[in-house]
Design a protein around this motif. Structure first.
Motif, PDB file in Angstrom:
ATOM      1  N   ALA A 143       0.836  -1.204   0.000  1.00 37.25           N
ATOM      2  CA  ALA A 143       0.000   0.000   0.000  1.00 37.25           C
ATOM      3  C   ALA A 143       0.869   1.252   0.000  1.00 37.25           C
ATOM      4  N   ALA A 144       1.957   1.224   0.771  1.00 36.88           N
ATOM      5  CA  ALA A 144       2.863   2.375   0.811  1.00 36.88           C
ATOM      6  C   ALA A 144       3.520   2.594  -0.548  1.00 36.88           C
ATOM      7  N   LEU A 145       3.869   1.517  -1.227  1.00 39.20           N
ATOM      8  CA  LEU A 145       4.459   1.649  -2.563  1.00 39.20           C
ATOM      9  C   LEU A 145       3.441   2.221  -3.550  1.00 39.20           C
ATOM     10  N   ASP A 146       2.187   1.823  -3.410  1.00 37.83           N
ATOM     11  CA  ASP A 146       1.145   2.352  -4.294  1.00 37.83           C
ATOM     12  C   ASP A 146       0.958   3.854  -4.114  1.00 37.83           C
ATOM     13  N   ASN A 147       1.287   4.348  -2.937  1.00 38.23           N
ATOM     14  CA  ASN A 147       1.111   5.774  -2.651  1.00 38.23           C
ATOM     15  C   ASN A 147       2.278   6.628  -3.116  1.00 38.23           C
ATOM     16  N   ILE A 148       3.306   6.000  -3.645  1.00 41.31           N
ATOM     17  CA  ILE A 148       4.461   6.732  -4.163  1.00 41.31           C
ATOM     18  C   ILE A 148       4.287   6.943  -5.662  1.00 41.31           C
ATOM     19  N   ASP A 149       4.415   8.188  -6.095  1.00 40.86           N
ATOM     20  CA  ASP A 149       4.275   8.526  -7.516  1.00 40.86           C
ATOM     21  C   ASP A 149       5.529   8.081  -8.264  1.00 40.86           C
ATOM     22  N   ARG A 150       5.404   6.989  -8.972  1.00 42.51           N
ATOM     23  CA  ARG A 150       6.557   6.413  -9.669  1.00 42.51           C
ATOM     24  C   ARG A 150       7.200   7.401 -10.621  1.00 42.51           C
ATOM     25  N   GLU A 151       6.400   8.262 -11.255  1.00 47.20           N
ATOM     26  CA  GLU A 151       6.932   9.186 -12.261  1.00 47.20           C
ATOM     27  C   GLU A 151       7.794  10.271 -11.638  1.00 47.20           C
ATOM     28  N   GLN A 152       7.717  10.446 -10.328  1.00 45.15           N
ATOM     29  CA  GLN A 152       8.515  11.457  -9.652  1.00 45.15           C
ATOM     30  C   GLN A 152       9.840  10.900  -9.123  1.00 45.15           C
ATOM     31  N   LEU A 153      10.091   9.640  -9.376  1.00 45.43           N
ATOM     32  CA  LEU A 153      11.318   9.010  -8.905  1.00 45.43           C
ATOM     33  C   LEU A 153      12.436   9.138  -9.928  1.00 45.43           C
ATOM     34  N   SER A 154      13.663   9.112  -9.441  1.00 46.86           N
ATOM     35  CA  SER A 154      14.799   9.007 -10.347  1.00 46.86           C
ATOM     36  C   SER A 154      14.727   7.657 -11.049  1.00 46.86           C
ATOM     37  N   ARG A 155      15.435   7.533 -12.155  1.00 46.67           N
ATOM     38  CA  ARG A 155      15.398   6.282 -12.909  1.00 46.67           C
ATOM     39  C   ARG A 155      15.893   5.112 -12.052  1.00 46.67           C
ATOM     40  N   ALA A 156      16.942   5.338 -11.288  1.00 43.99           N
ATOM     41  CA  ALA A 156      17.478   4.269 -10.441  1.00 43.99           C
ATOM     42  C   ALA A 156      16.444   3.842  -9.403  1.00 43.99           C
ATOM     43  N   ASN A 157      15.755   4.820  -8.810  1.00 43.62           N
ATOM     44  CA  ASN A 157      14.765   4.476  -7.795  1.00 43.62           C
ATOM     45  C   ASN A 157      13.509   3.847  -8.400  1.00 43.62           C
ATOM     46  N   MET A 158      13.217   4.165  -9.657  1.00 42.41           N
ATOM     47  CA  MET A 158      12.123   3.463 -10.338  1.00 42.41           C
ATOM     48  C   MET A 158      12.414   1.966 -10.386  1.00 42.41           C
ATOM     49  N   VAL A 159      13.645   1.657 -10.753  1.00 37.32           N
ATOM     50  CA  VAL A 159      14.040   0.245 -10.834  1.00 37.32           C
ATOM     51  C   VAL A 159      13.986  -0.395  -9.455  1.00 37.32           C
ATOM     52  N   ASP A 160      14.548   0.305  -8.459  1.00 40.62           N
ATOM     53  CA  ASP A 160      14.556  -0.243  -7.107  1.00 40.62           C
ATOM     54  C   ASP A 160      13.139  -0.427  -6.563  1.00 40.62           C
ATOM     55  N   MET A 161      12.251   0.491  -6.929  1.00 42.81           N
ATOM     56  CA  MET A 161      10.868   0.380  -6.471  1.00 42.81           C
ATOM     57  C   MET A 161      10.209  -0.883  -7.016  1.00 42.81           C
ATOM     58  N   GLU A 162      10.439  -1.160  -8.294  1.00 39.31           N
ATOM     59  CA  GLU A 162       9.851  -2.362  -8.877  1.00 39.31           C
ATOM     60  C   GLU A 162      10.457  -3.622  -8.273  1.00 39.31           C
ATOM     61  N   LEU A 163      11.747  -3.577  -7.975  1.00 44.59           N
ATOM     62  CA  LEU A 163      12.389  -4.724  -7.334  1.00 44.59           C
ATOM     63  C   LEU A 163      11.820  -4.952  -5.935  1.00 44.59           C
ATOM     64  N   LEU A 164      11.607  -3.862  -5.205  1.00 43.59           N
ATOM     65  CA  LEU A 164      11.040  -3.994  -3.869  1.00 43.59           C
ATOM     66  C   LEU A 164       9.606  -4.515  -3.933  1.00 43.59           C
ATOM     67  N   ARG A 165       8.821  -3.982  -4.866  1.00 39.54           N
ATOM     68  CA  ARG A 165       7.446  -4.457  -5.013  1.00 39.54           C
ATOM     69  C   ARG A 165       7.440  -5.957  -5.349  1.00 39.54           C
ATOM     70  N   HIS A 166       8.345  -6.361  -6.226  1.00 38.54           N
ATOM     71  CA  HIS A 166       8.435  -7.769  -6.599  1.00 38.54           C
ATOM     72  C   HIS A 166       8.781  -8.625  -5.383  1.00 38.54           C
ATOM     73  N   GLU A 167       9.723  -8.181  -4.585  1.00 44.02           N
ATOM     74  CA  GLU A 167      10.140  -8.940  -3.416  1.00 44.02           C
ATOM     75  C   GLU A 167       8.987  -9.091  -2.418  1.00 44.02           C
TER      76      GLU A 167
END
Length: 279
Positions: A83-107
């Motif tokens: 739920a916390a990840l859903d509340n983060i605006d992915r488009e406002q993240l740096s490219r590196a953090n976009m990748v890390d966010m998807e990895l964290l969501r996957h985990e």
């Protein structure tokens, strides 16, 4: 050999990494980084044994809780992270953090699916063999702290084995346990005794009398708990183990997708492997 030492994977050296800030970080990047750091810090709450294995020593004196209440609590925490990840605006993240966010969501998604859908805790007794043995092995396999500290933590984990195995027995559903898994658990559980004899006992001569006395008592507690678990495995679980060792196509495909973190299915993976082999 039923008393042989299981092949535990050596834990990595160093500490659990943190995501570092950069000057270009936005407030959204900072929010994600804080969430990711919180998740990493929570790893010891999810599994103290596995935390030790990956280099997080904040819970070295604790042994995993593996009962229904602990599973429900972990599932709730995983959902909070999603739920916390859903509340983060992915488009406002740096490219590196976009990748890390998807990895964290996957985990997190993978962990929740394993807990609630795959449910190895109910049908795979090797889960408990690996956690119990690995919890002690990982404390002694490398010199990350003074031996007195590591053996004191080992004593704490040995003292917790009766509770741990009792929870394991209550969690396992014999009718769902494949016979081969039960047979393997029967043969591997005595390996915990080998870890005690080969990795703890030889170090005890250098300890203070107080710690040596505590550790001797903890070893006796552990031996009794292991013997009780072994008897239950042989006399209760093994005769009733009647589960299918194949998890089925649907579960397998989902597990494969989580393992590979890829949309490729079995057929695509096989086709690629065959092409690589032919070339």
């Amino acid at each position: 050999d039923s008393g042989s030492l299981p092949h535990w994977t050596d834990p990595p050296t160093g500490e659990v990494p943190r995501i570092e800030a950069t000057e270009a970080d936005s407030p959204t990047d900072e929010a994600f980084r804080n969430l990711a750091d919180e998740f990493i810090s929570d790893l010891a709450n999810f599994s103290p044994a596995n935390a030790t294995l990956i280099g997080d020593h904040s819970a070295d004196g604790e042994l995993d809780e593996v009962d229904a209440d602990a599973r429900a609590e972990r599932a709730a925490i995983y959902r909070e992270y999603l739920a916390a990840l859903d509340n983060i605006d992915r488009e406002q993240l740096s490219r590196a953090n976009m990748v890390d966010m998807e990895l964290l969501r996957h985990e997190v998604s993978s962990s929740l699916w394993s807990l609630e859908v795959l449910q190895e805790w109910a049908w795979n007794p090797l889960v408990y063999v690996n956690l119990s043995g690995g919890s002690i092995y990982s404390l002694l396999a490398r010199d990350f702290a003074p031996i007195e500290e590591r053996l004191a933590n080992a004593a704490s984990r040995l003292e917790a084995l009766p509770r741990f195995f009792e929870q394991a027995r209550a969690s396992l559903e014999p009718a769902r346990v494949p016979r081969i898994h039960a047979e393997t658990a029967v043969s591997q559980t005595p390996g915990l005794l080998s870890i005690i004899e080969l990795m703890i006992v030889p170090e005890m001569g250098e300890l203070s009398p107080e710690l040596q006395e505590r550790l001797e008592a903890a070893i006796e507690v552990a031996k009794d708990a292991i013997a009780e678990q072994q008897t239950w495995l042989e006399e209760e679980l093994l005769p009733r183990a009647n589960g299918e060792f194949r998890i089925g196509a649907e579960l397998y495909d989902t597990k494969l997708a989580y393992a590979l973190n890829s949309p490729l299915g079995r057929k695509e993976v096989k086709a690629r492997a065959e092409r690589e082999y032919e070339n």
